[in-house]
Write a protein that holds these residues in place. Structure first.
Motif: not given
Length: 157
Positions: A115-132
């Motif tokens: 997450r680059a902007d903590a005011l806008e983005i609480a969390e950013a993560r990679w997810f496997a396409i079959d495990d959303l």
């Protein structure tokens, strides 16, 4: 969710109700070498979404995509592989058009996703396409289903 973002969202929806603006945005299915997708959880919305945002006046869609990926998930190096589709939404009293790109990041850049902007983005993560995640937004799930099927999308958001 941050109270000031909820308040700003309510004020914006009131303005949109009165003005019925036409908006233009971009989002991205961001993939890494392992086939995972990057999703963001905003501070002002529930659920997980594709990164992206509005195109500013005088800005091209690809430039807006680069800006949004840098602002939201700190990705500056990527390749546009294709356009997944162009979608239309009439939610929140707007006449909204969204271009969804499929982009890939090089292996050396995937570790920098955060997450680059903590005011806008609480969390950013990679997810496997079959495990959303369970709380993915319905539109994001539809876009990822289209991506998985190799379809070219379009129509209603």
């Amino acid at each position: 969710m941050a109270w000031h973002h909820r308040l700003a969202g309510r004020a914006a929806r009131l303005v949109w109700f009165v003005t019925r603006p036409r908006t233009f945005g971009v989002r991205a299915v961001v993939t890494d070498a392992a086939g995972r997708v990057a999703l963001v959880h905003h501070t002002y919305l529930r659920g997980w979404y594709l990164p992206g945002g509005g195109v500013k006046k005088g800005e091209g869609a690809a430039a807006a995509l680069a800006r949004e990926l840098a602002e939201e998930i700190a990705i500056a190096e990527f390749r546009i592989d294709r356009v997944l589709g162009v979608y239309h939404a009439r939610r929140e009293y707007k006449d909204d058009h969204v271009v969804v790109y499929v982009v890939s990041v090089p292996e050396d850049a995937e570790g920098s996703m955060r997450r680059a902007d903590a005011l806008e983005i609480a969390e950013a993560r990679w997810f496997a396409i079959d495990d959303l995640p369970e709380d993915i937004s319905p539109a994001t799930r539809r876009r990822l289903d289209e991506y998985r099927a190799g379809a070219v999308g379009g129509g209603t958001w």
